[in-house]
Design an enzyme around this catalytic site. Structure first.
Site, PDB file in Angstrom:
ATOM      1  N   LYS A  17       0.832  -1.207   0.000  1.00 50.83           N
ATOM      2  CA  LYS A  17       0.000   0.000   0.000  1.00 50.83           C
ATOM      3  C   LYS A  17       0.863   1.253   0.000  1.00 50.83           C
ATOM      4  O   LYS A  17       0.545   2.241  -0.656  1.00 50.83           O
ATOM      5  CB  LYS A  17      -0.847   0.001   1.277  1.00 50.83           C
ATOM      6  N   ASP A  71       7.171   3.412   5.587  1.00 47.02           N
ATOM      7  CA  ASP A  71       6.533   3.986   4.397  1.00 47.02           C
ATOM      8  C   ASP A  71       6.955   5.437   4.159  1.00 47.02           C
ATOM      9  O   ASP A  71       6.962   5.901   3.016  1.00 47.02           O
ATOM     10  CB  ASP A  71       5.008   3.896   4.503  1.00 47.02           C
ATOM     11  N   GLU A 141      -2.074   7.587   3.436  1.00 44.52           N
ATOM     12  CA  GLU A 141      -2.214   6.128   3.493  1.00 44.52           C
ATOM     13  C   GLU A 141      -2.663   5.727   4.891  1.00 44.52           C
ATOM     14  O   GLU A 141      -2.046   6.111   5.882  1.00 44.52           O
ATOM     15  CB  GLU A 141      -0.850   5.502   3.174  1.00 44.52           C
ATOM     16  N   ILE A 149     -10.459  -2.634  14.111  1.00 39.90           N
ATOM     17  CA  ILE A 149     -11.108  -1.717  15.050  1.00 39.90           C
ATOM     18  C   ILE A 149     -10.327  -0.412  15.171  1.00 39.90           C
ATOM     19  O   ILE A 149     -10.881   0.676  15.111  1.00 39.90           O
ATOM     20  CB  ILE A 149     -11.265  -2.388  16.432  1.00 39.90           C
ATOM     21  N   LYS A 190     -13.383 -12.515  -4.907  1.00 38.97           N
ATOM     22  CA  LYS A 190     -14.310 -12.461  -3.776  1.00 38.97           C
ATOM     23  C   LYS A 190     -13.759 -11.705  -2.559  1.00 38.97           C
ATOM     24  O   LYS A 190     -14.445 -10.839  -2.002  1.00 38.97           O
ATOM     25  CB  LYS A 190     -14.728 -13.894  -3.391  1.00 38.97           C
ATOM     26  N   CYS A 383      26.369   2.557  12.185  1.00 38.36           N
ATOM     27  CA  CYS A 383      25.931   2.786  13.558  1.00 38.36           C
ATOM     28  C   CYS A 383      26.427   1.687  14.499  1.00 38.36           C
ATOM     29  O   CYS A 383      27.606   1.649  14.821  1.00 38.36           O
ATOM     30  CB  CYS A 383      24.420   2.971  13.587  1.00 38.36           C
ATOM     31  N   PHE A 384      25.574   0.757  14.911  1.00 38.46           N
ATOM     32  CA  PHE A 384      26.034  -0.329  15.769  1.00 38.46           C
ATOM     33  C   PHE A 384      27.133  -1.105  15.045  1.00 38.46           C
ATOM     34  O   PHE A 384      28.037  -1.649  15.678  1.00 38.46           O
ATOM     35  CB  PHE A 384      24.858  -1.254  16.086  1.00 38.46           C
ATOM     36  N   GLU A 407      26.746  -0.633  26.283  1.00 41.12           N
ATOM     37  CA  GLU A 407      25.370  -1.045  25.976  1.00 41.12           C
ATOM     38  C   GLU A 407      25.213  -2.550  26.217  1.00 41.12           C
ATOM     39  O   GLU A 407      24.154  -3.027  26.600  1.00 41.12           O
ATOM     40  CB  GLU A 407      25.041  -0.732  24.504  1.00 41.12           C
ATOM     41  N   HIS A 509      23.413   7.225   9.697  1.00 45.72           N
ATOM     42  CA  HIS A 509      22.700   6.327   8.776  1.00 45.72           C
ATOM     43  C   HIS A 509      22.595   6.964   7.389  1.00 45.72           C
ATOM     44  O   HIS A 509      21.602   7.615   7.090  1.00 45.72           O
ATOM     45  CB  HIS A 509      21.285   6.055   9.308  1.00 45.72           C
ATOM     46  N   GLU A 511      21.874   5.692   4.702  1.00 41.59           N
ATOM     47  CA  GLU A 511      20.801   5.082   3.890  1.00 41.59           C
ATOM     48  C   GLU A 511      19.549   5.939   3.817  1.00 41.59           C
ATOM     49  O   GLU A 511      18.806   5.879   2.838  1.00 41.59           O
ATOM     50  CB  GLU A 511      20.454   3.685   4.419  1.00 41.59           C
TER      51      GLU A 511
HETATM   52  N1  GLN Z   1      22.655   0.593  19.785  1.00 39.05           N
HETATM   53  C1  GLN Z   1      23.562   1.577  19.313  1.00 39.05           C
HETATM   54  C2  GLN Z   1      23.363   2.924  19.983  1.00 39.05           C
HETATM   55  O1  GLN Z   1      22.335   3.205  20.541  1.00 39.05           O
HETATM   56  C3  GLN Z   1      23.495   1.727  17.817  1.00 39.05           C
HETATM   57  C4  GLN Z   1      22.168   2.199  17.312  1.00 39.05           C
HETATM   58  C5  GLN Z   1      21.955   1.924  15.857  1.00 39.05           C
HETATM   59  O2  GLN Z   1      22.586   1.058  15.257  1.00 39.05           O
HETATM   60  N2  GLN Z   1      21.014   2.635  15.273  1.00 39.05           N
HETATM   61  O3  GLN Z   1      24.240   3.747  19.944  1.00 39.05           O
END
Ligand code: GLN
Length: 532
Positions: A17, A71, A141, A149, A190, A383-384, A407, A509, A511
């Site tokens: 969707k 989305d 959307e 519900i 259907k 990141c991680f 962590e 990130h 991406e």
């Molecule tokens: N867990 C890690 C942090 O909080 C990396 C977070 C992630 O990969 N978005 O720093």
């Protein structure tokens, strides 16, 4: 007056969707209108930030630090715009505003009800998005399927909008599944009929029907859908399985969807220029070369968990005419001994260490990183992924046994990754990470700096609580793992191995900013690095 296109879904979820909504938005935008898109998620969470990606798919981060539904990522990529927190509305957001207003005394004397107070709040938040983005058209959307519900107040608000603003200003598109029974070899309409009936029971007559099916709709199926759905056959569109999502707007346009929307909403028609998109699709479908990328993570059984990363690889791949073949490595399988990382070494040209949270899968990821680093393969950590590349390097190159991120191990003797100082004392989990677009200073002459075309400062989106501990940086740099990008606070944002064709990790990130026609340079250089 702003116009709305609502996109609802029936029969079952996962019909794409979001892609249909994004495609409609793209087609209207290509007529020269200003368009934005809103995703309504009827769950009670205030945002997607606290949800498990393994269940719900990735959390998409906006420039302004919104933790939103995936989305929103489709909308940004299809529309080539940056959206904001407000583009994702949830039941949690609506109710918390209504309750806040009630406590403030805004509804003094009234009993606060779903109709009109909650539905009014929904409509006013939609209008707010339209005015903030200066939009002529808003594509909305509604998540879930008709009949849920929790979706009812949103459908009711949509019904009211059509009633109040008129048929020229509000359009309903319904996306349904038309399955093919393999035993009969026939498309079954259907379930779609029932779903349209359910929608009419709520007071909504769909104007446009988009049918997801494994193959194009037959004339017979169309005729049935038209009769039982109470809409002309010319307003029924087929959305068959495609190789790449950007084919969908092209296909819908060819079937006449743009004209149908124009006609219903009384817009002006011009022939949309879809050539750049078609070119992208062609490039994607006809690569000159293939590279194999190990995707190391712990939510790998639901690839939607890493949707934007997969998309970013496709964008970069298409521009370089490379097909990235993804080899998913589930970190917990490595931990449990179900798989051995060595098995993958000659199956891949490099590895992407995926983002994530928490302890599960960490040992598996660390063993994968060690193997890829020792094999000299290109590695990109996000990141991680960066944080664990640093942990692995500390343990196996610097000889700091038990080095870790706090962590995962709060008592580690070598906290090479540690909680950001700005995060200390924060106990509330929702919306409290270091989020959104933030500045990164790049160090001149490094690979990171070259990747970004020699820019000294770039902006990328973030979502983290932990950072590379600056007190270990000298030790890392002595062994060749250097800092090539810094945050304004002075902690590492990018680290890379000197004299390596690509061993680089980023705290942000990249991406989220990658677009089909404007790939993220990080992904382009990474894929390029895999070719040599
Ligand atoms: N867990 C890690 C942090 O909080 C990396 C977070 C992630 O990969 N978005 O720093």
């Amino acid at each position: 007056m702003v116009k709305y296109v609502f996109v609802t879904g029936g029969v079952l979820s996962g019909l794409g969707k979001g892609v249909t909504a994004a495609s409609i938005a793209l087609l209207i935008k290509s007529l020269g209108y200003s368009v934005t898109a809103v995703k309504i998620d009827p769950y009670v969470n205030v945002d997607a930030g606290t949800m498990n990606p393994y269940v719900h798919g990735e959390v998409f981060v906006t420039e302004d630090g919104g933790e939103t539904d995936l989305d929103i990522g489709h909308y940004e990529r299809f529309l080539d715009v940056s959206l904001s927190k407000e583009n994702n509305i949830t039941t949690g957001k609506i109710y918390s505003t209504v309750i806040e207003k009630e406590r403030r005394g805004d509804y003094l004397g009234q009993s606060v009800q779903i109709i009109p107070h909650v539905t009014d709040e929904i409509k006013s938040q939609l209008d707010l998005v339209a005015s903030k983005h200066g939009s002529d058209v808003v594509v909305v959307e509604i998540g879930g399927t008709v009949g849920d519900i929790e979706g009812l107040p949103f459908l009711e608000a949509a019904r009211q909008l059509r009633f109040e603003r008129g048929v020229d200003n509000v359009l309903f598109t319904h996306v349904v599944l038309v399955p093919k029974l393999s035993t009969l070899g026939e498309l079954k309409t259907k379930p779609a009929q029932h779903s349209m009936q359910e929608l009419r029971r709520i007071g909504i007559q769909p104007d446009i029907l988009v049918a997801r099916s494994s193959e194009p709709l037959t004339e017979e199926a169309r005729a049935k859908l038209s009769l039982f759905g109470n809409l002309p056959v010319t307003h029924i569109f087929s959305n068959p399985d495609v190789e790449i999502v950007y084919e969908i707007p092209i296909q819908l346009h060819r079937q006449g969807l743009t004209r149908a929307v124009v006609e219903k909403l009384k817009l002006n028609y011009v022939d949309p220029d879809l050539d750049p998109l078609m070119e992208y699709v062609e490039k994607f479908k006809n690569p000159l070369q293939e590279v194999r990328v190990a995707m190391v993570g712990k939510y790998t059984r639901l690839t939607d968990s890493y949707l934007s990363i997969v998309e970013a690889l496709k964008h970069a791949g298409a521009s370089l005419r490379i097909r990235p073949k993804l080899v998913w490595i589930e970190a917990t399988d490595l931990e449990r001994g179900v798989k051995r990382v060595e098995e993958f070494l000659d199956q891949v040209d490099g590895a992407l260490i995926l983002p994530g949270f928490g302890e599960r899968g960490v040992d598996g990821k660390l063993s994968a990183i060690k193997a890829f680093r020792e094999a000299g393969l290109p590695v990109l950590g996000i990141c991680f992924g960066l944080q664990l590349m640093v942990v692995e390097f500390a343990r196996n190159v610097l000889g700091l046994a038990d080095a870790h991120s706090t962590e995962v191990d709060v008592n580690t003797p070598h906290p090479v990754v540690d909680l950001l100082s700005s995060q200390r004392g924060i106990v509330v989990k929702g919306g409290t990470m270091r989020l959104g677009s933030l500045e990164i200073k790049l160090c001149s002459g490094t690979l990171a700096w070259r990747i970004y075309g020699g820019s000294d400062v770039v902006y990328e989106r973030h979502r983290h609580r932990y950072q590379i501990n600056p007190s270990y940086v000298d030790a890392f740099e002595r062994e060749g793992l250097i800092v090539s990008g810094l945050s304004p606070e002075g902690f590492p944002e990018v680290m890379e191995q000197k004299n390596h064709r690509f061993y680089l990790g980023v705290q942000f990130h990249p991406e989220f900013k990658s677009r089909p026609l404007r790939p993220s340079p990080i992904f382009s250089w990474f894929l390029n690095g895999l070719m040599h």
